[in-house]
Design a protein around this motif. Structure first.
Motif, PDB file in Angstrom:
ATOM      1  N   THR A  42       0.806  -1.226   0.000  1.00 52.52           N
ATOM      2  CA  THR A  42       0.000   0.000   0.000  1.00 52.52           C
ATOM      3  C   THR A  42       0.833   1.267   0.000  1.00 52.52           C
ATOM      4  OG1 THR A  42      -0.125   0.152   2.414  1.00 52.52           O
ATOM      5  CG2 THR A  42      -1.781  -1.215   1.295  1.00 52.52           C
ATOM      6  N   ASN A  43       2.120   1.150   0.341  1.00 51.57           N
ATOM      7  CA  ASN A  43       3.026   2.290   0.426  1.00 51.57           C
ATOM      8  C   ASN A  43       2.701   3.205   1.607  1.00 51.57           C
ATOM      9  OD1 ASN A  43       5.446   3.242  -0.839  1.00 51.57           O
ATOM     10  ND2 ASN A  43       4.334   5.063  -1.512  1.00 51.57           N
ATOM     11  N   GLN A  44       1.830   2.767   2.512  1.00 55.79           N
ATOM     12  CA  GLN A  44       1.561   3.550   3.716  1.00 55.79           C
ATOM     13  C   GLN A  44       2.789   3.578   4.607  1.00 55.79           C
ATOM     14  OE1 GLN A  44      -2.044   1.378   5.022  1.00 55.79           O
ATOM     15  NE2 GLN A  44      -3.096   3.334   4.907  1.00 55.79           N
ATOM     16  N   PRO A  45       3.056   4.697   5.297  1.00 57.22           N
ATOM     17  CA  PRO A  45       4.264   4.788   6.118  1.00 57.22           C
ATOM     18  C   PRO A  45       4.175   3.948   7.387  1.00 57.22           C
ATOM     19  CG  PRO A  45       2.923   6.758   6.372  1.00 57.22           C
ATOM     20  CD  PRO A  45       2.279   5.959   5.275  1.00 57.22           C
ATOM     21  N   ASP A  46       5.285   3.330   7.734  1.00 53.24           N
ATOM     22  CA  ASP A  46       5.438   2.601   8.989  1.00 53.24           C
ATOM     23  C   ASP A  46       6.475   3.347   9.819  1.00 53.24           C
ATOM     24  OD1 ASP A  46       3.676   0.509   8.259  1.00 53.24           O
ATOM     25  OD2 ASP A  46       5.280  -0.490   7.150  1.00 53.24           O
ATOM     26  N   TRP A  47       6.050   3.910  10.942  1.00 54.02           N
ATOM     27  CA  TRP A  47       6.915   4.723  11.787  1.00 54.02           C
ATOM     28  C   TRP A  47       7.419   3.900  12.959  1.00 54.02           C
ATOM     29  CZ3 TRP A  47       7.661   9.373   9.540  1.00 54.02           C
ATOM     30  CH2 TRP A  47       6.659   9.854   8.680  1.00 54.02           C
ATOM     31  N   GLY A  48       8.704   4.045  13.300  1.00 50.92           N
ATOM     32  CA  GLY A  48       9.229   3.258  14.391  1.00 50.92           C
ATOM     33  C   GLY A  48      10.402   3.902  15.098  1.00 50.92           C
ATOM     34  N   SER A  49      10.709   3.351  16.271  1.00 57.51           N
ATOM     35  CA  SER A  49      11.899   3.708  17.031  1.00 57.51           C
ATOM     36  C   SER A  49      12.813   2.499  17.062  1.00 57.51           C
ATOM     37  CB  SER A  49      11.531   4.124  18.462  1.00 57.51           C
ATOM     38  OG  SER A  49      10.734   5.291  18.456  1.00 57.51           O
ATOM     39  N   LEU A  50      14.119   2.752  16.926  1.00 59.53           N
ATOM     40  CA  LEU A  50      15.091   1.671  16.801  1.00 59.53           C
ATOM     41  C   LEU A  50      16.059   1.695  17.983  1.00 59.53           C
ATOM     42  CD1 LEU A  50      15.867  -0.572  14.722  1.00 59.53           C
ATOM     43  CD2 LEU A  50      17.608   1.010  13.877  1.00 59.53           C
ATOM     44  N   TYR A  51      16.278   0.526  18.552  1.00 61.73           N
ATOM     45  CA  TYR A  51      17.210   0.355  19.672  1.00 61.73           C
ATOM     46  C   TYR A  51      18.278  -0.642  19.253  1.00 61.73           C
ATOM     47  CZ  TYR A  51      18.781  -1.709  24.142  1.00 61.73           C
ATOM     48  OH  TYR A  51      19.517  -2.214  25.182  1.00 61.73           O
ATOM     49  N   ILE A  52      19.539  -0.268  19.431  1.00 55.15           N
ATOM     50  CA  ILE A  52      20.671  -1.121  19.065  1.00 55.15           C
ATOM     51  C   ILE A  52      21.606  -1.245  20.259  1.00 55.15           C
ATOM     52  CG2 ILE A  52      22.704  -1.355  17.584  1.00 55.15           C
ATOM     53  CD1 ILE A  52      21.093   0.263  15.459  1.00 55.15           C
ATOM     54  N   HIS A  53      21.871  -2.466  20.695  1.00 57.11           N
ATOM     55  CA  HIS A  53      22.805  -2.742  21.789  1.00 57.11           C
ATOM     56  C   HIS A  53      23.870  -3.685  21.238  1.00 57.11           C
ATOM     57  CE1 HIS A  53      23.457  -4.566  26.083  1.00 57.11           C
ATOM     58  NE2 HIS A  53      24.514  -3.876  25.654  1.00 57.11           N
ATOM     59  N   TYR A  54      25.112  -3.252  21.304  1.00 55.72           N
ATOM     60  CA  TYR A  54      26.165  -4.082  20.712  1.00 55.72           C
ATOM     61  C   TYR A  54      27.449  -4.014  21.531  1.00 55.72           C
ATOM     62  CZ  TYR A  54      28.695   0.045  18.979  1.00 55.72           C
ATOM     63  OH  TYR A  54      29.412   1.218  18.896  1.00 55.72           O
ATOM     64  N   LYS A  55      28.295  -5.012  21.322  1.00 56.95           N
ATOM     65  CA  LYS A  55      29.683  -5.019  21.792  1.00 56.95           C
ATOM     66  C   LYS A  55      30.561  -5.245  20.566  1.00 56.95           C
ATOM     67  CE  LYS A  55      28.590  -7.153  26.279  1.00 56.95           C
ATOM     68  NZ  LYS A  55      28.854  -8.324  27.160  1.00 56.95           N
ATOM     69  N   GLY A  56      31.633  -4.480  20.463  1.00 54.33           N
ATOM     70  CA  GLY A  56      32.523  -4.647  19.320  1.00 54.33           C
ATOM     71  C   GLY A  56      33.097  -3.323  18.868  1.00 54.33           C
ATOM     72  N   PRO A  57      33.605  -3.273  17.625  1.00 56.16           N
ATOM     73  CA  PRO A  57      34.148  -2.021  17.097  1.00 56.16           C
ATOM     74  C   PRO A  57      33.123  -0.893  17.185  1.00 56.16           C
ATOM     75  CG  PRO A  57      34.684  -3.855  15.646  1.00 56.16           C
ATOM     76  CD  PRO A  57      33.732  -4.390  16.668  1.00 56.16           C
TER      77      PRO A  57
END
Length: 278
Positions: A189-204
């Motif tokens: 449908t091309n309708q927008p999907d809005w979101g919040s992103l959380y990233i937890h990592y170990k490394g470079p």
């Protein structure tokens, strides 16, 4: 002409088509989409590079008791990433609406039907709970991490581009990063999907400016929510080489449903909560 099994699968869905909104219980409304259709192009075939689940919250779920009195509850559904199928969101909404004018002996009967039908669609056992509105089991919280949205970056790409990502192998750290600028579009449908992103990592250390550019690059991309999160996970793993990685997206609700896909190198289950936009 060469057959496209992905497109054939999408064409069979009610997504993007005019449909009736039934109010009598009908499990045939549920429609699966094979996860493999998008995973194979990402190089994911037999062994999954992540653990996780798709956590759904339903805010508009109701049914009738045997006297015809409406009852309401907050629905929580957890679909494991190991399921062969995702549950297509529009069909999920139609299915939940089909309970509205149907009578049931008890909430336990309703819960048993939900468990059976949703598990059959996903192709494996899913977890379903119904919570009383008074329990307030979904507090509004902030994501625990450093928000990178304030960064003054130039954006020129609005389709996913993992080539934007940069990391510094000389700096090995652990950190949690957050952005509320994730937006993609419904595949049909091309309708927008809005979101919040959380990233937890170990490394470079991941360069925050390039990470923000990468997140925004999804802005005109058409893909299901679950697929976007798996793409982000795979791009970060391949390009930035973290030793551990968790990616959670919490999308705003549509039609009374929100979806919150979680992918991680660690075997864990996420807690449930709401962000201010949910």
């Amino acid at each position: 002409m060469k057959e496209n099994p992905y497109q054939d699968s999408l064409n069979s869905l009610s997504l993007g088509k005019s449909v009736d909104y039934p109010d009598c219980y009908d499990p045939t409304l549920l429609q699966p989409v094979a996860r493999s259709l998008n995973r194979i192009p990402l190089g994911i075939e037999t062994t999954l590079p992540f653990h996780g689940e798709d956590l759904w919250n339903g805010y508009e779920f109701s049914w009738l008791n045997t006297k015809g009195k409406p009852l309401v509850a907050l629905l929580e559904c957890r679909v494991p990433v190991t399921s062969p199928n995702i549950i297509e969101s529009k069909s999920f909404k139609l299915y939940l609406n089909s309970f509205n004018q149907s009578r049931f002996e008890s909430q336990d009967q309703v819960l048993a039907l939900l468990q059976k039908d949703l598990s059959a669609t996903a192709g494996c056992e899913v977890s379903v709970t119904l919570n009383d509105l008074a329990s307030n089991n979904l507090p509004v919280v902030e994501l625990d991490g450093k928000c990178i949205d304030h960064l003054d970056v130039e954006i020129t790409t609005y389709q996913p581009d993992s080539g934007l990502l940069r990391s510094d192998p000389e700096q090995i750290i652990e950190e949690k990063l957050v952005s509320h600028l994730l937006k993609s579009n419904c595949l049909i449908t091309n309708q927008p999907d809005w979101g919040s992103l959380y990233i937890h990592y170990k490394g470079p250390r991941i360069d925050e400016a390039t990470l923000l550019q990468y997140i925004v690059s999804f802005r005109e991309h058409n893909e299901f929510h679950e697929q976007c999160v798996e793409r982000i996970f795979c791009d970060l793993m391949t390009t930035c080489n973290p030793t551990t990685l968790s990616v959670l997206a919490r999308y705003t609700r549509r039609g009374g449903l929100d979806i919150n896909p979680f992918r991680s190198t660690c075997l864990e289950q996420i807690g449930n909560f709401r962000l201010v936009r949910q």
